[in-house]
Design a protein around this motif. Structure first.
Motif, PDB file in Angstrom:
ATOM      1  N   PRO A  82       0.924  -1.115   0.137  1.00 36.75           N
ATOM      2  CA  PRO A  82       0.107   0.096  -0.021  1.00 36.75           C
ATOM      3  C   PRO A  82       0.903   1.457  -0.050  1.00 36.75           C
ATOM      4  N   GLY A  83       0.460   2.091  -0.717  1.00 38.62           N
ATOM      5  CA  GLY A  83       1.142   3.507  -0.866  1.00 38.62           C
ATOM      6  C   GLY A  83       2.414   3.577  -1.815  1.00 38.62           C
ATOM      7  N   VAL A  84       2.646   2.187  -2.548  1.00 43.40           N
ATOM      8  CA  VAL A  84       3.888   2.211  -3.325  1.00 43.40           C
ATOM      9  C   VAL A  84       3.459   1.963  -4.805  1.00 43.40           C
ATOM     10  N   GLU A  85       3.530   3.013  -5.623  1.00 47.98           N
ATOM     11  CA  GLU A  85       3.083   2.608  -6.964  1.00 47.98           C
ATOM     12  C   GLU A  85       3.883   1.503  -7.723  1.00 47.98           C
ATOM     13  N   GLU A  86       3.339   0.737  -8.518  1.00 48.96           N
ATOM     14  CA  GLU A  86       3.848  -0.398  -9.166  1.00 48.96           C
ATOM     15  C   GLU A  86       5.038   0.469 -10.010  1.00 48.96           C
ATOM     16  N   GLU A  87       6.291  -0.541 -10.218  1.00 49.23           N
ATOM     17  CA  GLU A  87       7.173   0.031 -10.969  1.00 49.23           C
ATOM     18  C   GLU A  87       7.118  -0.251 -12.492  1.00 49.23           C
ATOM     19  N   GLU A  88       7.699   0.506 -13.275  1.00 49.51           N
ATOM     20  CA  GLU A  88       7.686   0.017 -14.680  1.00 49.51           C
ATOM     21  C   GLU A  88       8.588  -0.999 -14.969  1.00 49.51           C
ATOM     22  N   GLU A  89       8.187  -1.748 -15.896  1.00 45.53           N
ATOM     23  CA  GLU A  89       8.995  -2.942 -16.243  1.00 45.53           C
ATOM     24  C   GLU A  89      10.559  -2.661 -16.623  1.00 45.53           C
ATOM     25  N   VAL A  90      11.533  -3.491 -16.368  1.00 48.66           N
ATOM     26  CA  VAL A  90      12.914  -3.098 -16.589  1.00 48.66           C
ATOM     27  C   VAL A  90      13.010  -3.797 -17.892  1.00 48.66           C
ATOM     28  N   VAL A  91      13.730  -2.916 -18.868  1.00 54.57           N
ATOM     29  CA  VAL A  91      14.142  -3.645 -19.938  1.00 54.57           C
ATOM     30  C   VAL A  91      15.591  -3.933 -20.009  1.00 54.57           C
ATOM     31  N   ALA A  92      16.009  -5.320 -20.237  1.00 56.59           N
ATOM     32  CA  ALA A  92      17.361  -5.584 -20.226  1.00 56.59           C
ATOM     33  C   ALA A  92      18.100  -4.953 -21.332  1.00 56.59           C
ATOM     34  N   THR A  93      19.478  -4.658 -21.004  1.00 59.50           N
ATOM     35  CA  THR A  93      20.318  -3.681 -21.835  1.00 59.50           C
ATOM     36  C   THR A  93      20.988  -4.719 -22.732  1.00 59.50           C
ATOM     37  N   THR A  94      21.001  -4.490 -24.082  1.00 60.95           N
ATOM     38  CA  THR A  94      21.906  -5.425 -24.768  1.00 60.95           C
ATOM     39  C   THR A  94      23.595  -5.134 -24.798  1.00 60.95           C
ATOM     40  N   PRO A  95      24.142  -6.209 -25.109  1.00 63.03           N
ATOM     41  CA  PRO A  95      25.602  -5.938 -24.913  1.00 63.03           C
ATOM     42  C   PRO A  95      26.147  -4.709 -25.861  1.00 63.03           C
ATOM     43  N   GLU A  96      25.637  -4.396 -27.037  1.00 66.19           N
ATOM     44  CA  GLU A  96      25.871  -3.395 -27.742  1.00 66.19           C
ATOM     45  C   GLU A  96      25.718  -2.180 -27.153  1.00 66.19           C
ATOM     46  N   GLN A  97      24.597  -2.069 -26.651  1.00 63.62           N
ATOM     47  CA  GLN A  97      24.275  -0.731 -25.714  1.00 63.62           C
ATOM     48  C   GLN A  97      25.172  -0.506 -24.657  1.00 63.62           C
ATOM     49  N   LEU A  98      25.689  -1.796 -24.014  1.00 68.44           N
ATOM     50  CA  LEU A  98      26.795  -1.525 -22.895  1.00 68.44           C
ATOM     51  C   LEU A  98      28.103  -1.061 -23.306  1.00 68.44           C
ATOM     52  N   ALA A  99      28.528  -1.683 -24.589  1.00 65.52           N
ATOM     53  CA  ALA A  99      29.783  -1.386 -25.077  1.00 65.52           C
ATOM     54  C   ALA A  99      29.787   0.169 -25.484  1.00 65.52           C
ATOM     55  N   ALA A 100      28.676   0.638 -26.146  1.00 68.47           N
ATOM     56  CA  ALA A 100      28.595   2.140 -26.724  1.00 68.47           C
ATOM     57  C   ALA A 100      28.546   2.760 -25.342  1.00 68.47           C
ATOM     58  N   PHE A 101      27.753   2.636 -24.438  1.00 63.56           N
ATOM     59  CA  PHE A 101      27.894   3.538 -23.028  1.00 63.56           C
ATOM     60  C   PHE A 101      29.340   3.479 -22.632  1.00 63.56           C
ATOM     61  N   PHE A 102      30.078   2.404 -22.420  1.00 62.54           N
ATOM     62  CA  PHE A 102      31.187   2.521 -21.843  1.00 62.54           C
ATOM     63  C   PHE A 102      32.535   2.694 -22.790  1.00 62.54           C
ATOM     64  N   GLY A 103      32.019   3.039 -24.138  1.00 63.74           N
ATOM     65  CA  GLY A 103      33.047   3.264 -25.182  1.00 63.74           C
ATOM     66  C   GLY A 103      33.989   2.340 -25.643  1.00 63.74           C
ATOM     67  N   ALA A 104      33.595   1.154 -25.608  1.00 62.85           N
ATOM     68  CA  ALA A 104      34.185   0.001 -25.727  1.00 62.85           C
ATOM     69  C   ALA A 104      33.886  -0.593 -27.115  1.00 62.85           C
ATOM     70  N   PRO A 105      34.718  -1.244 -27.875  1.00 67.54           N
ATOM     71  CA  PRO A 105      34.275  -2.207 -29.141  1.00 67.54           C
ATOM     72  C   PRO A 105      33.020  -2.909 -28.834  1.00 67.54           C
ATOM     73  N   SER A 106      32.139  -2.774 -29.787  1.00 70.88           N
ATOM     74  CA  SER A 106      30.955  -3.538 -29.451  1.00 70.88           C
ATOM     75  C   SER A 106      31.295  -5.236 -29.612  1.00 70.88           C
ATOM     76  N   PRO A 107      30.728  -6.062 -28.926  1.00 71.53           N
ATOM     77  CA  PRO A 107      30.706  -7.530 -28.977  1.00 71.53           C
ATOM     78  C   PRO A 107      30.601  -7.953 -30.382  1.00 71.53           C
ATOM     79  N   GLY A 108      29.570  -7.341 -31.150  1.00 67.45           N
ATOM     80  CA  GLY A 108      29.430  -8.084 -32.619  1.00 67.45           C
ATOM     81  C   GLY A 108      30.450  -7.513 -33.648  1.00 67.45           C
ATOM     82  N   GLY A 109      31.599  -6.905 -33.256  1.00 67.81           N
ATOM     83  CA  GLY A 109      32.450  -6.403 -34.045  1.00 67.81           C
ATOM     84  C   GLY A 109      32.395  -5.271 -34.548  1.00 67.81           C
ATOM     85  N   GLY A 110      31.372  -4.404 -34.469  1.00 72.10           N
ATOM     86  CA  GLY A 110      31.135  -2.971 -34.833  1.00 72.10           C
ATOM     87  C   GLY A 110      32.284  -2.198 -34.272  1.00 72.10           C
TER      88      GLY A 110
END
Length: 111
Positions: A82-110
């Motif tokens: 009670p008194g707590v709103e239901e949280e939005e669904e968490v969407v998983a981050t892809t390895p490519e998104q993580l690589a782009a965030f950290f500035g590393a080469p993407s695992p897919g070879g890009g």
């Protein structure tokens, strides 16, 4: 305790305030002021947290020990509080998104 004693001068304002502030959460006044939140104390919140963690642990176990091609079970929903709103669904981050965030080469070879 007669609340009319306050008007008769036999109950001080301080004593009345102390009595009101320490009413049990089952009292009509606390329920009127706080609604459903009054039903949940620290014990209920801790139990709901334990149930949520146990459900996530079971979900992780089943997910980790399932066949790769099998449909993955849905992540368990937390116990509604009670008194707590239901949280939005968490969407998983892809390895490519993580690589782009950290500035590393993407695992897919890009890059």
């Amino acid at each position: 305790m007669d609340l009319l004693d306050y008007y008769r001068g036999r109950l001080s304002p301080r004593r009345l305030r102390v009595l009101i502030r320490h009413l049990p959460r089952e009292s009509a006044l606390v329920r009127a002021l706080h609604g459903d939140v009054a039903d949940w104390g620290i014990t209920e919140h801790l139990l709901a947290g334990a149930v949520d963690e146990l459900a996530v642990g079971n979900w992780l176990f089943v997910t980790a020990n399932s066949d790769e091609n099998a449909d993955r079970p849905e992540r368990p929903r937390p116990v509604p509080r009670p008194g707590v709103e239901e949280e939005e669904e968490v969407v998983a981050t892809t390895p490519e998104q993580l690589a782009a965030f950290f500035g590393a080469p993407s695992p897919g070879g890009g890059r």
